[in-house]
Design an enzyme around this catalytic site. Structure first.
Site, PDB file in Angstrom:
ATOM      1  CB  CYS A   2      -0.844   0.055   1.269  1.00  0.00           C
ATOM      2  SG  CYS A   2      -1.705  -1.476   1.623  1.00  0.00           S
ATOM      3  NE  ARG A  27       4.141   1.654  -1.484  1.00  0.00           N
ATOM      4  CZ  ARG A  27       5.225   0.912  -1.416  1.00  0.00           C
ATOM      5  NH1 ARG A  27       6.195   1.087  -2.276  1.00  0.00           N
ATOM      6  NH2 ARG A  27       5.349  -0.021  -0.495  1.00  0.00           N
ATOM      7  CD1 TRP A  75      -3.069  -4.219  -5.002  1.00  0.00           C
ATOM      8  CD2 TRP A  75      -2.106  -5.630  -3.572  1.00  0.00           C
ATOM      9  NE1 TRP A  75      -2.899  -5.420  -5.643  1.00  0.00           N
ATOM     10  CE2 TRP A  75      -2.309  -6.303  -4.788  1.00  0.00           C
ATOM     11  CE3 TRP A  75      -1.507  -6.318  -2.524  1.00  0.00           C
ATOM     12  CZ2 TRP A  75      -1.950  -7.625  -4.996  1.00  0.00           C
ATOM     13  CZ3 TRP A  75      -1.146  -7.644  -2.729  1.00  0.00           C
ATOM     14  CH2 TRP A  75      -1.371  -8.280  -3.957  1.00  0.00           C
ATOM     15  CG  ASN A 101       3.075  -0.871   2.792  1.00  0.00           C
ATOM     16  OD1 ASN A 101       2.530  -1.864   2.346  1.00  0.00           O
ATOM     17  ND2 ASN A 101       4.225  -0.426   2.338  1.00  0.00           N
ATOM     18  N   GLY A 102       1.663  -3.369   4.997  1.00  0.00           N
ATOM     19  CA  GLY A 102       2.312  -4.621   5.393  1.00  0.00           C
ATOM     20  C   GLY A 102       1.281  -5.621   5.887  1.00  0.00           C
ATOM     21  CD  GLU A 488       8.536  -8.061 -20.117  1.00  0.00           C
ATOM     22  OE1 GLU A 488       8.387  -8.994 -19.307  1.00  0.00           O
ATOM     23  OE2 GLU A 488       8.243  -6.885 -19.830  1.00  0.00           O
ATOM     24  CE  LYS A 492       5.022  -5.374 -19.377  1.00  0.00           C
ATOM     25  NZ  LYS A 492       6.238  -5.792 -18.725  1.00  0.00           N
ATOM     26  CD  GLU A 495       2.226  -6.463 -16.855  1.00  0.00           C
ATOM     27  OE1 GLU A 495       2.186  -6.592 -15.628  1.00  0.00           O
ATOM     28  OE2 GLU A 495       3.284  -6.262 -17.466  1.00  0.00           O
ATOM     29  CG  HIS A 511       7.566 -30.362 -29.118  1.00  0.00           C
ATOM     30  ND1 HIS A 511       7.838 -31.650 -29.520  1.00  0.00           N
ATOM     31  CD2 HIS A 511       8.615 -29.606 -29.547  1.00  0.00           C
ATOM     32  CE1 HIS A 511       9.008 -31.682 -30.132  1.00  0.00           C
ATOM     33  NE2 HIS A 511       9.496 -30.452 -30.170  1.00  0.00           N
ATOM     34  CE  LYS A 610       6.710  -0.079 -11.578  1.00  0.00           C
ATOM     35  NZ  LYS A 610       6.749  -0.770 -12.867  1.00  0.00           N
TER      36      LYS A 610
HETATM   37  C1  F6R Z   1       5.297  -6.769 -15.047  1.00  0.00           C
HETATM   38  C2  F6R Z   1       5.759  -6.355 -13.739  1.00  0.00           C
HETATM   39  C3  F6R Z   1       5.964  -7.397 -12.699  1.00  0.00           C
HETATM   40  C4  F6R Z   1       7.289  -7.135 -11.961  1.00  0.00           C
HETATM   41  C5  F6R Z   1       7.445  -8.098 -10.777  1.00  0.00           C
HETATM   42  C6  F6R Z   1       8.776  -7.921 -10.074  1.00  0.00           C
HETATM   43  O1  F6R Z   1       5.175  -5.695 -15.915  1.00  0.00           O
HETATM   44  O2  F6R Z   1       5.954  -5.206 -13.505  1.00  0.00           O
HETATM   45  O3  F6R Z   1       5.947  -8.671 -13.239  1.00  0.00           O
HETATM   46  O4  F6R Z   1       8.339  -7.283 -12.868  1.00  0.00           O
HETATM   47  O5  F6R Z   1       6.416  -7.882  -9.863  1.00  0.00           O
HETATM   48  O6  F6R Z   1       8.923  -6.640  -9.574  1.00  0.00           O
HETATM   49  P1  F6R Z   1      10.333  -6.049  -9.176  1.00  0.00           P
HETATM   50  O7  F6R Z   1      11.158  -5.965 -10.408  1.00  0.00           O
HETATM   51  O8  F6R Z   1      10.028  -4.702  -8.592  1.00  0.00           O
HETATM   52  O9  F6R Z   1      10.939  -6.996  -8.182  1.00  0.00           O
END
Ligand code: F6R
Length: 615
Positions: A2, A27, A75, A101-102, A488, A492, A495, A511, A610
């Site tokens: 959060c 967050r 969150w 937060n936690g 990747e 993208k 998500e 396969h 994030k």
């Molecule tokens: C995807 C994304 C997540 C982060 C993952 C790790 O776009 O942002 O998959 O890559 O949560 O986050 P970090 O790099 O902050 O440890």
């Protein structure tokens, strides 16, 4: 996970805290709330939804005047996102109020005890339990708020960044940290509290970052003293001078942070290699590696731990390290590594990759590796983050703040750092000749210009996006260095547009996944000139034969894939090991445009946040 914000001082607190929450919405953004001291009482407004919903609600239901406030953007971990579970939370008396937060892991047993002692609870949260535990301690032990917080925190198990105040002592906010980040902005007769510095950057550049198990009573007209929660010992109060600007964290004319961050990649990559990649001198200078070179050169193997996009950067690094430096590499999801009792020895070097530097699973994997004697090296973007501090050494990515939840510039700058490390080790170990090394340095230096070139296809990519925006499924294929790019690309798209997508090594398609291919299935194939080109062209033929729609990401001037594909998107030519830095760009833009065309919330996709500070 959060965002928390607090203010105490001479200004009106509400707008500062509200604006701060907006900056911290990356967050978490499923509910928000603010508690404001108006000179005689605490006024509280909270709601399910985003900070903008809170703004409307608070404007309607309370006076916004007062010089002390704390706020929260949530969150959800314990309790569904609704008004009641939103923070801040009152204690039973209504005197104390908290943001958190936690997670308090042992909240259930504490709650049971408190209920026996007559406490009642409105919400399902662990946080409401904590504030009542603090109140209970304060009353029982007849101590001040700071002491009560300290005693209570010694009884809890879990993670927290908290801010608490007492309406009977409205000249102070008590803060504490374990596992979740907490910064204190130090102004002239005023203090700011936040999960990161963005809420207070325009007011002060002086910041204190609490370490784990530290707390402070932030009191007006008093110097801040930081104490250890465990034993009350005084800790060092180190005030940092921040170098980031507010402009770095606002949208800067782009519609979305994600687009801004995609376009920032040429600069971000340059910033990442600046001062490290010295082409004229023919060297790579990286203090974190130079100081521990023997560890790397004598390592039995490198283990890379990370999550999500950072894990994909780790997979690219596996190809680069093994191919260029001939060092064996294993890449692990941090969440699996930490629980599978892995064999780790003091001859292992563990590289932890994390944009935020706060990902709980990655942090736990680091702790495990350290306990087993491995040398742990961090690749992080956020300066001073927990992972940056927990690792023995490291290298920052210098991408600047990444606000869009979908990671873009973090990925390419992580690859840049990892390439620098691999090249340095290749040279030092003798795995690469001097001339080859020099050639690689020159080519890496050219990458930002080539990323700019790749970005020029944006309009064409928008047209391709329009054609495939209504697809239900998509396949992404790549080989070698570009297999992780396929993963990747699929992540993208999933998500931010919520379209199902899968990444596969191109040759694996036959396969199983080939069964999915029909005229409804767009297949994005990375088919750059260097790197198994002919093999990938054969894979493209196989898709064509089954009526799949082919979108090729190809090297400028390509003819073979162009002849078969429905669309091609060109990227400039470069060394094979550097192609991921270019092929990623069109896939990022494609996902972005599809999500915008579908009217999705690009910067704050549903269910995501994030930094994932819960396991
Ligand atoms: C995807 C994304 C997540 C982060 C993952 C790790 O776009 O942002 O998959 O890559 O949560 O986050 P970090 O790099 O902050 O440890």
């Amino acid at each position: 996970m959060c965002g928390i914000v607090g203010y105490i001082g001479k200004r009106q607190a509400f707008p500062i805290v509200l604006e701060g929450l907006k900056r911290l919405e990356y967050r978490g953004y499923d509910s928000a709330g603010i508690a404001l001291y108006d000179g005689s009482d605490i006024l509280l407004s909270k709601t399910k939804g985003k900070v903008s919903a809170l703004e409307d609600k608070a404007n309607n239901e309370m006076s916004l005047k007062g010089n002390l406030a704390i706020g929260h953007t949530r969150w959800a971990t314990h309790g569904v996102p609704n008004d009641v579970n939103s923070h801040p939370h009152y204690s039973n008396s209504g005197d104390l109020v908290i943001i958190h937060n936690g997670i308090i892991e042992n909240y259930a047993s504490i709650k049971e005890e408190l209920i026996k002692r007559g406490y009642t609870f409105q919400s399902d949260t662990d946080t409401e339990v904590l504030i009542n535990l603090i109140e209970d301690v304060k009353k029982k032990e007849k101590v001040k708020l700071g002491k009560a917080v300290q005693i209570a925190l010694n009884q809890v198990v879990g993670a927290y960044a908290i801010a608490v105040f007492d309406k009977n002592k409205p000249n102070e906010i008590v803060v504490a940290k374990l596992g979740s980040p907490l910064a204190i902005g130090v102004g002239e007769d005023e203090f700011f509290i936040a999960s990161d510095a963005s809420p207070f950057l325009e007011y002060t550049k002086k910041a204190i970052y609490l370490e784990d198990e530290e707390m402070a009573v932030v009191r007006l007209n008093k110097k801040i003293k930081i104490r250890k929660i465990k034993n009350d010992e005084l800790a060092e109060t180190y005030i940092q001078e921040l170098k980031i600007n507010l402009e770095q964290i606002v949208k800067g004319g782009y519609d979305h942070f994600m687009l801004k961050e995609i376009y920032e990649q040429p600069t971000a990559i340059k910033d990442t290699y600046r001062g490290r990649l010295l082409v004229k001198e023919g060297i790579i200078r990286m203090a974190g590696i130079d100081d521990h070179l023997e560890k790397f050169l004598n390592a039995n193997r490198v283990i890379i731990v990370a999550c999500g996009t950072s894990w994909h950067a780790g997979l690219v690094a596996e190809y680069i390290f093994e191919n260029l430096a001939r060092i064996p590499v294993e890449v692990e999801y941090a969440s699996e590594f930490r629980y599978r009792n892995p064999v780790i020895t003091s001859k292992d070097v563990v590289i932890a990759i994390s944009q935020s530097g706060e990902t709980a699973d990655t942090l736990a994997a680091i702790k495990l590796a350290k306990q087993n004697g491995a040398f742990v090296f961090g690749v992080c973007n956020v300066v001073g983050s927990t992972i940056a501090r927990e690792t023995h050494a490291g290298a920052y990515t210098h991408a600047g703040p990444e606000i869009g939840v979908a990671s873009t510039k973090a990925f390419t700058t992580q690859i840049t750092v990892l390439t620098l490390i691999a090249l340095k080790l290749a040279k030092e170990s003798g795995a690469m000749s001097k001339s080859d090394f020099q050639y690689h340095l020159q080519e890496l230096e050219l990458i930002p210009g080539k990323v700019e070139k790749a970005l020029e296809s944006d309009k064409h990519i928008l047209e391709v996006a329009k054609k495939y925006k209504d697809s239900k499924n998509c396949l992404y294929l790549g080989r070698g260095y570009n297999f992780p790019v396929a993963l990747e690309g699929a992540l993208k798209l999933k998500e931010i547009s919520y379209i199902h997508a899968e990444g596969y090594p191109a040759a694996e398609m036959k396969h199983g996944p080939i069964a999915l291919i029909d005229e409804q299935m767009p297949v994005f194939v990375i088919a750059t000139k260097k790197g198994h080109y002919e093999k990938v062209v054969s894979n493209v033929q196989e898709i064509k034969a089954r009526s799949g729609k082919i979108i090729g990401i190809v090297t400028q001037g390509d003819k073979d894939v162009k002849a078969i594909a429905d669309h091609i998107i060109e990227v400039p030519e470069t060394l094979e090991c550097l192609t991921p830095l270019l092929t990623t760009i069109p896939l990022q833009l494609l996902s972005y445009h599809i999500a915008v065309l579908l009217n999705k919330n690009v910067d704050q996709p549903r269910n995501l946040a994030k930094s994932v500070t819960v396991e």
